[in-house]
Motif scaffolding. Structure first.
Motif, PDB file in Angstrom:
ATOM      1  N   HIS A  69      -3.063 -41.217   3.304  1.00 50.86           N
ATOM      2  CA  HIS A  69      -1.866 -40.849   2.693  1.00 50.86           C
ATOM      3  C   HIS A  69      -1.258 -39.670   3.610  1.00 50.86           C
ATOM      4  CE1 HIS A  69      -1.908 -42.616  -1.195  1.00 50.86           C
ATOM      5  NE2 HIS A  69      -3.365 -42.494  -1.384  1.00 50.86           N
ATOM      6  N   GLN A  70      -1.699 -39.610   4.926  1.00 53.66           N
ATOM      7  CA  GLN A  70      -1.281 -38.753   5.690  1.00 53.66           C
ATOM      8  C   GLN A  70      -0.164 -39.304   6.905  1.00 53.66           C
ATOM      9  OE1 GLN A  70      -4.316 -36.806   8.186  1.00 53.66           O
ATOM     10  NE2 GLN A  70      -5.498 -36.263   6.279  1.00 53.66           N
ATOM     11  N   ALA A  71       1.055 -38.751   6.503  1.00 53.30           N
ATOM     12  CA  ALA A  71       2.230 -39.549   7.177  1.00 53.30           C
ATOM     13  C   ALA A  71       2.138 -39.532   8.644  1.00 53.30           C
ATOM     14  CB  ALA A  71       3.545 -38.879   6.436  1.00 53.30           C
ATOM     15  N   ASN A  72       1.586 -38.545   9.159  1.00 51.94           N
ATOM     16  CA  ASN A  72       1.367 -38.043  10.570  1.00 51.94           C
ATOM     17  C   ASN A  72      -0.152 -38.300  11.082  1.00 51.94           C
ATOM     18  OD1 ASN A  72       4.264 -37.989  11.028  1.00 51.94           O
ATOM     19  ND2 ASN A  72       4.054 -36.105  10.224  1.00 51.94           N
ATOM     20  N   GLY A  73      -0.895 -38.757  10.222  1.00 56.20           N
ATOM     21  CA  GLY A  73      -2.347 -38.514  10.616  1.00 56.20           C
ATOM     22  C   GLY A  73      -2.780 -39.816  11.441  1.00 56.20           C
ATOM     23  N   ALA A  88      -3.900 -42.676  10.693  1.00 56.44           N
ATOM     24  CA  ALA A  88      -3.589 -43.977   9.830  1.00 56.44           C
ATOM     25  C   ALA A  88      -1.985 -44.128   9.406  1.00 56.44           C
ATOM     26  CB  ALA A  88      -4.386 -44.026   8.760  1.00 56.44           C
ATOM     27  N   ALA A  89      -1.172 -43.401  10.367  1.00 54.49           N
ATOM     28  CA  ALA A  89       0.180 -43.174  10.218  1.00 54.49           C
ATOM     29  C   ALA A  89       0.722 -44.622   9.603  1.00 54.49           C
ATOM     30  CB  ALA A  89       0.840 -42.491  10.895  1.00 54.49           C
ATOM     31  N   ILE A  90       0.313 -45.525  10.601  1.00 59.36           N
ATOM     32  CA  ILE A  90       0.952 -46.974  10.107  1.00 59.36           C
ATOM     33  C   ILE A  90       0.688 -47.604   8.992  1.00 59.36           C
ATOM     34  CG2 ILE A  90      -0.457 -48.281  11.548  1.00 59.36           C
ATOM     35  CD1 ILE A  90       1.761 -50.011  12.377  1.00 59.36           C
ATOM     36  N   LEU A  91      -0.571 -47.209   8.534  1.00 56.06           N
ATOM     37  CA  LEU A  91      -1.356 -47.846   7.219  1.00 56.06           C
ATOM     38  C   LEU A  91      -0.304 -46.877   6.190  1.00 56.06           C
ATOM     39  CD1 LEU A  91      -3.110 -49.006   5.248  1.00 56.06           C
ATOM     40  CD2 LEU A  91      -4.947 -47.281   5.994  1.00 56.06           C
ATOM     41  N   HIS A  92      -0.163 -45.532   6.215  1.00 48.19           N
ATOM     42  CA  HIS A  92       0.493 -44.862   5.251  1.00 48.19           C
ATOM     43  C   HIS A  92       2.029 -45.648   5.073  1.00 48.19           C
ATOM     44  CE1 HIS A  92       2.146 -41.572   3.165  1.00 48.19           C
ATOM     45  NE2 HIS A  92       3.156 -41.572   3.935  1.00 48.19           N
ATOM     46  N   MET A  93       2.611 -45.755   6.170  1.00 50.19           N
ATOM     47  CA  MET A  93       3.926 -46.240   6.204  1.00 50.19           C
ATOM     48  C   MET A  93       4.228 -47.646   5.343  1.00 50.19           C
ATOM     49  SD  MET A  93       6.567 -47.049   9.287  1.00 50.19           S
ATOM     50  CE  MET A  93       5.544 -48.402  10.058  1.00 50.19           C
ATOM     51  N   VAL A  94       3.053 -48.494   5.794  1.00 52.05           N
ATOM     52  CA  VAL A  94       3.244 -49.920   5.101  1.00 52.05           C
ATOM     53  C   VAL A  94       2.805 -49.726   3.613  1.00 52.05           C
ATOM     54  CG1 VAL A  94       2.155 -52.143   5.241  1.00 52.05           C
ATOM     55  CG2 VAL A  94       2.879 -50.962   7.447  1.00 52.05           C
ATOM     56  N   ASP A  95       1.688 -49.042   3.457  1.00 52.03           N
ATOM     57  CA  ASP A  95       1.290 -48.555   2.018  1.00 52.03           C
ATOM     58  C   ASP A  95       2.523 -48.099   1.065  1.00 52.03           C
ATOM     59  OD1 ASP A  95      -0.468 -48.524  -0.125  1.00 52.03           O
ATOM     60  OD2 ASP A  95      -0.927 -46.345   0.288  1.00 52.03           O
ATOM     61  N   GLU A  96       3.150 -47.319   1.750  1.00 50.89           N
ATOM     62  CA  GLU A  96       4.365 -46.766   0.784  1.00 50.89           C
ATOM     63  C   GLU A  96       5.338 -47.728   0.579  1.00 50.89           C
ATOM     64  OE1 GLU A  96       5.181 -43.514  -0.273  1.00 50.89           O
ATOM     65  OE2 GLU A  96       2.785 -43.576   0.063  1.00 50.89           O
ATOM     66  N   VAL A  97       5.508 -48.867   1.089  1.00 48.83           N
ATOM     67  CA  VAL A  97       6.519 -50.006   0.811  1.00 48.83           C
ATOM     68  C   VAL A  97       5.794 -51.405   0.186  1.00 48.83           C
ATOM     69  CG1 VAL A  97       8.260 -48.748   2.327  1.00 48.83           C
ATOM     70  CG2 VAL A  97       6.864 -50.749   3.351  1.00 48.83           C
ATOM     71  N   SER A  98       4.481 -51.526   0.289  1.00 53.48           N
ATOM     72  CA  SER A  98       3.954 -52.709  -0.146  1.00 53.48           C
ATOM     73  C   SER A  98       3.546 -52.702  -1.723  1.00 53.48           C
ATOM     74  CB  SER A  98       2.647 -53.048   0.770  1.00 53.48           C
ATOM     75  OG  SER A  98       3.035 -53.044   2.138  1.00 53.48           O
ATOM     76  N   VAL A 113     -13.523 -46.213   8.385  1.00 51.69           N
ATOM     77  CA  VAL A 113     -13.452 -45.090   7.232  1.00 51.69           C
ATOM     78  C   VAL A 113     -12.642 -43.771   7.520  1.00 51.69           C
ATOM     79  CG1 VAL A 113     -15.245 -43.087   6.518  1.00 51.69           C
ATOM     80  CG2 VAL A 113     -16.099 -45.515   7.027  1.00 51.69           C
ATOM     81  N   LEU A 114     -12.110 -43.284   8.733  1.00 54.20           N
ATOM     82  CA  LEU A 114     -11.379 -42.405   8.909  1.00 54.20           C
ATOM     83  C   LEU A 114      -9.611 -42.857   8.437  1.00 54.20           C
ATOM     84  CD1 LEU A 114     -10.276 -39.838  10.389  1.00 54.20           C
ATOM     85  CD2 LEU A 114     -10.088 -41.088  12.331  1.00 54.20           C
ATOM     86  N   TYR A 115      -9.688 -44.118   8.778  1.00 52.61           N
ATOM     87  CA  TYR A 115      -8.263 -44.548   8.362  1.00 52.61           C
ATOM     88  C   TYR A 115      -8.149 -44.631   6.901  1.00 52.61           C
ATOM     89  CZ  TYR A 115      -7.882 -46.479  13.251  1.00 52.61           C
ATOM     90  OH  TYR A 115      -7.485 -46.397  14.606  1.00 52.61           O
ATOM     91  N   ILE A 116      -9.225 -45.061   6.019  1.00 44.58           N
ATOM     92  CA  ILE A 116      -9.145 -44.902   4.698  1.00 44.58           C
ATOM     93  C   ILE A 116      -9.012 -43.583   4.232  1.00 44.58           C
ATOM     94  CG2 ILE A 116     -10.376 -45.224   2.314  1.00 44.58           C
ATOM     95  CD1 ILE A 116     -11.761 -47.803   4.153  1.00 44.58           C
TER      96      ILE A 116
END
Length: 175
Positions: free
Chosen positions: A159-163, A165-175, A152-155
């Motif tokens: 959208h936080q680049a340094n939060g 879920a930073a890795i999720l943000h990074m992959v989401d931005e290019v997927s 839930v925290l990751y979801i």
């Protein structure tokens, strides 16, 4: 960089218009292995394009060596706050452009759906609110179906680049 982002967003528009392959049987099995049974119905409330995107993000995490099951579950549901017609097609380019060119204005005109019952709001402002705050809405939905506190925290923070879920943000931005 700007041209790359524009081309990426145009590809997303194409997918949202229905030009996307439905998930394969193997992909459905992959989703079923990563999400608890209580969350599967939530995944299937998303559009085929958002389902495809979520599987792509999950696979992107796996490709980067991520083995955190909470993160992988979050990847599959990170955009569920947009599902069930809460974020119609027209709002997506408005939000993307608003985040780039007028974030302060967007945060003022978009009404948070988590507080909307306290106010009499125009429907279009609430619709923008679902797009603007889809991470928070999705986190609440995921919590309600029993996802772990970490997922839930990751979801909520995808959208936080340094939060968290930073890795999720990074992959989401290019997927």
């Amino acid at each position: 960089m700007i041209l790359q982002k524009v081309l990426y967003r145009l590809g997303q528009v194409r997918q949202q218009m229905g030009f996307v392959e439905p998930l394969t049987l193997d992909e459905h099995k992959e989703v079923a292995c990563r999400l608890p049974e209580s969350a599967l119905s939530l995944f299937y409330t998303m559009s085929p394009a958002d389902q495809r995107h979520s599987v792509s993000v999950c696979r992107g995490l796996l490709g980067r060596g991520c083995d955190d099951e909470d993160m992988l579950a979050a990847a599959l549901l990170h955009d569920v706050g947009k599902a069930e017609g809460r974020v119609p097609f027209w709002t997506r380019p408005v939000i993307v452009l608003g985040k780039i060119f007028a974030p302060a204005l967007m945060s003022k005109i978009a009404i948070s759906p988590l507080n909307a019952e306290k106010h009499h709001v125009q429907r279009w402002r609430l619709t923008l609110g679902y797009a603007w705050w889809h991470a928070e809405v999705g986190a609440e939905l995921a919590s309600a179906v029993g996802l772990s506190d970490m997922a839930v925290l990751y979801i909520r923070t995808h959208h936080q680049a340094n939060g968290p879920a930073a890795i999720l943000h990074m992959v989401d931005e290019v997927s």
